[in-house]
Design a protein around this motif. Structure first.
Motif, PDB file in Angstrom:
ATOM      1  N   ASN A 131      -7.221  -8.592  -3.895  1.00  0.00           N
ATOM      2  CA  ASN A 131      -6.455  -9.797  -4.201  1.00  0.00           C
ATOM      3  C   ASN A 131      -5.603 -10.217  -3.017  1.00  0.00           C
ATOM      4  O   ASN A 131      -5.056  -9.383  -2.308  1.00  0.00           O
ATOM      5  CB  ASN A 131      -5.547  -9.555  -5.402  1.00  0.00           C
ATOM      6  N   ILE A 179      -2.519 -12.940  -1.324  1.00  0.00           N
ATOM      7  CA  ILE A 179      -1.281 -13.653  -1.686  1.00  0.00           C
ATOM      8  C   ILE A 179      -1.117 -14.826  -0.734  1.00  0.00           C
ATOM      9  O   ILE A 179      -1.231 -14.670   0.488  1.00  0.00           O
ATOM     10  CB  ILE A 179      -0.061 -12.720  -1.605  1.00  0.00           C
ATOM     11  N   ARG A 189       4.353 -15.084   0.104  1.00  0.00           N
ATOM     12  CA  ARG A 189       4.648 -13.794   0.756  1.00  0.00           C
ATOM     13  C   ARG A 189       6.128 -13.666   1.065  1.00  0.00           C
ATOM     14  O   ARG A 189       6.698 -12.594   0.999  1.00  0.00           O
ATOM     15  CB  ARG A 189       3.835 -13.645   2.048  1.00  0.00           C
ATOM     16  N   PRO A 221      -0.622  -5.759  -0.333  1.00  0.00           N
ATOM     17  CA  PRO A 221      -0.737  -7.107  -0.934  1.00  0.00           C
ATOM     18  C   PRO A 221      -1.600  -7.108  -2.201  1.00  0.00           C
ATOM     19  O   PRO A 221      -1.302  -7.828  -3.162  1.00  0.00           O
ATOM     20  CB  PRO A 221      -1.396  -7.934   0.177  1.00  0.00           C
ATOM     21  N   ASN A 222      -2.635  -6.273  -2.185  1.00  0.00           N
ATOM     22  CA  ASN A 222      -3.492  -6.191  -3.370  1.00  0.00           C
ATOM     23  C   ASN A 222      -2.661  -5.790  -4.590  1.00  0.00           C
ATOM     24  O   ASN A 222      -2.799  -6.343  -5.675  1.00  0.00           O
ATOM     25  CB  ASN A 222      -4.609  -5.174  -3.123  1.00  0.00           C
ATOM     26  N   SER A 252       0.045  -8.650  -5.466  1.00  0.00           N
ATOM     27  CA  SER A 252      -0.460  -9.864  -6.113  1.00  0.00           C
ATOM     28  C   SER A 252      -0.199  -9.816  -7.612  1.00  0.00           C
ATOM     29  O   SER A 252      -0.009 -10.852  -8.244  1.00  0.00           O
ATOM     30  CB  SER A 252      -1.951 -10.021  -5.833  1.00  0.00           C
TER      31      SER A 252
END
Lengths: 636, 248, 221
Positions: free
Chosen positions: A23, A25, A30, A456-457, A460
């Motif tokens: 995923n 973002i 961010r 980030p995964n 998200s």
């Protein structure tokens, strides 16, 4: 709870598949997300810098006075990458295979493959940052070979590769500080992890200058706090290296894995006195030309140069004729210990072996040896006041690298959602023994290339989560606990220093949970460490105030080491086999080699904290090998 | 052996300080200087006195954390050596040893021998980097760098940021530190692109931090544990002058 | 643009190097004092006249005055900033062991030179410009006579010799330092220029030093 989350697909495609489907973002979102990164070594600095480059708000913590000083700087030899610049048959798969085998088949295939795969990009990144790797005269990058492999894949910057990579990562971090994306908190020590609804949402840190206890909230917390080899007190590690960040995370629910897998480096300077604080590492490269020996006769009182050739035992050449003096670290260290225990050690404390260059000097000339190792001979002279061109160096194995650490899944996320562990602080890639020049690689790869995709995964899914401030009761609760501990330390008013306990613990572990262990020694160690812990609770003396006070810092770290020491013993006890750096004397071949038991122990241990005074619960992550075949490691 | 120490003790940034006398016996010549201080601290703890605070970490001469003035010299009597690599065999029984923190207006003293060297970090933040974000790097062998150039860049990059150059400079100048970084980066083709901006920004920051002028006494290169040459200061000046003339 | 430490240093280097250049001209003029007495008087007085008439020389002389003042003023500014940068003083300071004493004491050496210059200007420059001097055979002001008569006094010679020594040590560090400030960093050429600087300093110093001694022992007014 312990899902390793390895992506589907062929081994070689797993990381690609992950990246293709993870995923993302949106850049505008961010900047709404805060990430705390604890530790500014290679893993921490590179991760913080890369996340900031992507647009997240990063808070970076370290206990040192500058982000440039983490112990990554001390790595000498080099960093591996499967670039195959030497055209000698190297490939990602071969590097993967070497690493799996070097780790005695106790690491996860998918993680190790990704490590080898990302090694290529790391060299590119480091060069772009200005890391002055060694070059050939034509201007191309140079390589050398390292123990345990048959190709030349090690990139190096003289004997200071770690320092140069560290400077690169530090500068990348400083660049983000000036861009306003990273806030650095130097002279800050993380003292607790804050969980809200089971997720990592912040930390409690102590300002080591003022003594102030601070609360910091974030959407994710990254621990890149290095290894815990300093648990042995005498080690190759820096004085400040500690386990506190990961241990306190462990006590908040993160599992610890492979805790007893600790590498002893064979070429370190031996202990020569009770006040010694450090066992300095001498580069492994010395074993290319130095021959290792001890006197044949136990208790020989003569100085090494007076012992004639026929009375010397070149035990590595004798036991491992193929690899000889270049046998892997775990094997060389163990062989040295075997001889020292047999009473053949040399030096004032009879705890060392000779590393002899007389033959190499005779054959190649002093000039040649000076050219190759001049700086190391100078360093030896500086520390010992001895000219190693004239008499053998005295060396001894010393605690060096911890393969164990926080259990992480393929995302490098611990069992606590939102808590990530990078570099030496996690357990993931080296199995039961690490190959030379793979530690710099792992910390950099984790920080530059893996965490910036996997964090980030995770985040998200956090975009819509409730905004947490440091006013949340969880922060107050954690802060109060930290405060209480500090007050307790200051009020014990005993008569023994924190170092006293640290040294006692270290000696105990060296003897009973060190290079070799037995059921008996480990069980004894558990009892003794627990007794030592009790004494620590009642006899500790911390003079001074609750502001800048290094004794207070030490006390917190030693308290955690004492608890960790017990878990190390339990971990070593449950593993009734010998593998890599873990050598149980009950499990060896008739020739004294490690006897692995793949039937029963082909798993990674993962310990869950169950509370004070209660033994941790053991979980097992079975290791599945599809791409490699389990074989016996032989270097004979 | 027995030593008579005179150690600078100071409570915090704002308080004054003074030299306090300590007698330490039972010192072995094999001890490092810091282990000698450990020994003294251990005894202070048993007496219930606050220990002498000093910065240290790797104790193998590479992290740059340790650093004190020992008998009036940065990192003590040896050249090219950090405090942690100084051993007691460099002293004689009965010696008096003066121990003070590195002093400079830009290195405020925190407590005893600990100083705040974050001014060095600020100089690096001002431009001591190559702007290469993760992911932008080209294939490493596509940038050819001559062997000697790489070695020269390494010589400059070897700086450990200990601050001995500032401490030993009569002007408390950070010229060696700043120039080593400028030299390291400008020597490499990757670092040339931003060189004019970098040198101007870093030197302005160096001034803003309150470091003094370099008057080329070259004391810094003598005391530098990494033996970084003061020729780098010449290169920094060259780059600066060039930037002054050519920058738009 | 804000004046950085390096700009201060550049001013010191530029003015210093100009003064170095001037010293060569000055020495060449003074060496005429060593000519046989009969030629020396007219030659020296003619040269002195030359240095006070010409428009180009005038411009150069103004640059010279500016350089002297600039060099002194900026050295003062630099010293003040350095004092401020030092923070608290070392209780026990042996830093002097690792650098040359003249490089550390340029300020003191410079002050000696400055005091010397005041005496020097008063006794010659002022007298020549504003005083009433007899003329020589060619009609030029007879500076030669004043020079010879002043160096008959031992203490006056001594002041000059001490000042020249101070100048020598000042140059020994100053010349090298200026080239470094200008950015000379190449190991080979930096070394060559450094050697040149040493030779230059020695030649200038002994060149100046020999003249008062020569006059004191050989010439009488």
């Amino acid at each position: 709870m312990m899902d390793s989350k390895i992506p589907a697909g062929e081994l070689a495609d797993k990381w690609k598949n992950y990246k293709d489907s993870s995923n993302l973002i949106n850049p505008a979102n961010r900047k709404k997300l805060d990430i705390i990164v604890v530790g500014t070594g290679l893993a921490g600095a590179s991760c913080a810098a890369t996340l900031a480059e992507q647009g997240y708000n990063v808070k970076s913590f370290c206990f040192q006075d500058s982000a440039r000083r983490a112990h990554s700087v001390a790595a000498q030899g080099g960093v591996n990458a499967a670039k195959n610049y030497k055209n000698d048959g190297d490939s990602v798969f071969r590097m993967f295979h070497d690493t799996i085998k070097g780790g005695d088949f106790r690491s996860r295939e998918a993680n190790v493959y990704r490590l080898a795969e990302c090694s290529l990009a790391l060299i590119d990144q480091a060069v772009a940052q200005g890391v002055p790797f060694a070059r050939e005269y034509g201007g191309y990058l140079n390589n050398r070979s390292f123990g345990g492999v048959q190709v030349s894949r090690t990139f190096y910057a003289r004997g200071q590769t770690g320092q140069q990579l560290m400077v690169g990562a530090y500068q990348a971090l400083m660049r983000q500080v000036s861009a306003g994306k990273v806030q650095t908190y130097t002279r800050h020590e993380m003292l607790d992890l804050v969980l809200v609804d089971g997720k990592a949402r912040g930390i409690i840190a102590r300002n080591l200058e003022t003594g102030e206890i601070e609360r910091h909230a974030a959407n994710a917390v990254v621990l890149a706090t290095g290894g815990y080899g300093k648990v042995y007190y005498l080690s190759t590690l820096a004085m400040g290296c500690n386990t506190s960040a990961i241990w306190r995370a462990h006590k908040k629910g993160a599992f610890m894995s492979g805790v007893s897998w600790i590498q002893f480096h064979p070429t370190c300077l031996p202990q020569i006195g009770e006040t010694q604080s450090k066992l300095t590492l001498m580069s492994e490269s010395l074993r290319n030309d130095g021959r290792i020996w001890v006197p044949k006769k136990a208790g020989d009182e003569r100085v090494p140069n007076d012992i004639p050739e026929e009375e010397r035992d070149y035990y590595l050449e004798r036991r491992y004729p193929t690899f000889g003096n270049l046998s892997p670290r775990d094997i060389s260290s163990r062989a040295a210990k075997e001889r020292i225990d047999a009473g053949c050690g040399v030096g004032p404390m009879k705890n060392a072996v000779c590393l002899d260059f007389s033959k190499a000097i005779k054959e190649q000339g002093r000039d040649k040896i000076e050219e190759k190792y001049g700086n190391l001979f100078r360093m030896y002279d500086k520390i010992n006041g001895v000219d190693a061109y004239k008499e053998p160096m005295l060396i001894s194995p010393a605690a060096h690298f911890t393969m164990g650490g926080l259990w992480v899944d393929y995302n490098l996320m611990t069992t606590i959602p939102g808590l990530f562990a990078l570099g030496e602080a996690n357990f993931s890639d080296h199995g039961a023994n690490r190959l030379g020049a793979n530690s710099l690689l792992q910390s950099c790869v984790d920080g530059y290339f893996i965490a910036p995709y996997t964090i980030p995964n995770y985040l998200s899914g956090e975009l819509k989560a409730e905004k947490i401030t440091t006013e949340h009761p969880a922060f107050k609760e954690a802060e109060d606990a930290v405060q209480a501990q500090i007050i307790r330390f200051l009020n014990v008013d005993g008569h023994l220093s924190a170092d006293y306990f640290h040294k006692a613990l270290g000696k105990l572990l060296y003897d009973k949970c060190g290079l070799s262990r037995t059921k008996k020694s480990l069980e004894a160690a558990v009892i003794e460490i627990k007794a030592l812990k009790k004494s620590f609770d009642h006899e500790l003396k911390i003079p001074g105030d609750d502001q800048l006070n290094s004794e207070l810092e030490k006390a917190g770290r030693v308290a955690d080491f004492l608890e960790l020491g017990v878990l190390m013993c339990y971990d070593a006890l449950q593993r009734e086999e010998s593998c890599g750096a873990h050598f149980r004397e009950e499990y060896q071949t008739t020739e004294g080699e490690a006897l692995r038991n793949d039937e029963d122990f082909c798993y990674v241990s993962a310990w869950e904290w169950k509370g004070e005074e209660v033994q941790q619960e053991l979980h097992k992550e079975p290791l599945v090998f599809e791409a490699v075949k389990l074989t016996v490691r032989s270097y004979k | 052996m027995k030593l008579y120490l005179k150690v600078w003790r100071q409570e915090n940034r704002t308080s004054g300080g003074s030299m306090i006398d300590y007698e330490v016996d039972g010192i072995s010549e094999h001890m490092s200087f810091l282990e000698m201080l450990d020994l003294l601290n251990e005894r202070l703890i048993l007496k219930g006195e606050r220990v002498i605070e000093f910065d240290h970490d790797c104790r193998e001469g590479i992290c740059g954390a340790c650093g004190m003035m020992i008998n009036g010299r940065a990192h003590g009597p040896l050249t090219g050596t950090t405090t942690c690599q100084l051993h007691m065999r460099s002293f004689k029984d009965g010696d008096t040893v003066y121990i003070e923190p590195f002093r400079a207006a830009a290195f405020p003293i925190l407590r005893d021998l600990k100083t705040d060297r974050s001014s060095f970090d600020h100089i690096i933040q001002a431009g001591g980097y190559i702007s290469a974000s993760t992911g932008q790097a080209p294939e490493s062998n596509s940038i050819l760098i001559a062997h000697d150039t790489a070695e020269a860049a390494f010589d400059a990059a070897a700086c450990i940021g200990c601050g001995a150059c500032v401490a030993t400079c009569k002007n408390s100048s950070a010229a060696l530190f700043t120039s080593a970084k400028i030299s390291h980066l400008v020597l490499l083709p990757q670092g040339k692109t931003e060189s004019a901006d970098r040198v101007i920004k870093m030197i302005s920051q160096m001034d803003a931090e309150g470091f003094g002028h370099c008057t080329n006494t070259e004391a810094c290169e003598v005391e530098c544990p990494q033996e970084i040459s003061s020729l780098h200061i010449g290169r920094m000046n060259y780059e600066y002058n060039k930037a002054l003339i050519l920058r738009k | 643009m804000k004046q950085t430490t390096l700009i201060y240093k550049l001013i010191m280097a530029a003015t210093g190097l100009f003064l170095c250049f001037f010293l060569v001209i000055h020495l060449l003029g003074n060496l005429q004092l060593l000519l046989p007495e009969s030629e020396a008087r007219e030659q020296f007085n003619w040269y002195s006249h030359l240095l006070s008439g010409n428009i180009i020389i005038k411009i150069i002389s103004y640059v010279l005055y500016l350089s002297l003042i600039g060099h002194a003023v900026y050295s003062l500014l630099i010293t003040l900033k350095n004092k401020k940068a030092n923070g608290t003083k070392y209780v026990y300071d042996k830093r002097a062991k690792v650098s040359n004493w003249n490089s550390r004491n340029m300020g003191i050496l410079g002050t000696i030179i400055l005091i010397f210059l005041i005496i020097h200007f008063k006794d010659y420059w002022y007298v020549y410009k504003f005083g009433n001097l007899p003329l020589d055979a060619k009609g030029n002001k007879d500076l030669y006579a004043i020079v010879i008569s002043s160096f008959q006094q031992g203490w006056y010679v001594l002041i000059y010799e001490i000042s020249f020594l101070a100048l020598g040590f000042h140059l020994l560090h100053g010349f090298f330092s200026a080239t470094r400030t200008l950015g000379l960093y190449h190991p080979k050429y930096a070394k060559a220029v450094r050697i040149f600087g040493w030779i230059y300093s020695v030649v200038i110093t002994f060149g100046f030093m020999q003249i008062p001694i020569y006059i004191y022992f050989n010439l009488h007014s």
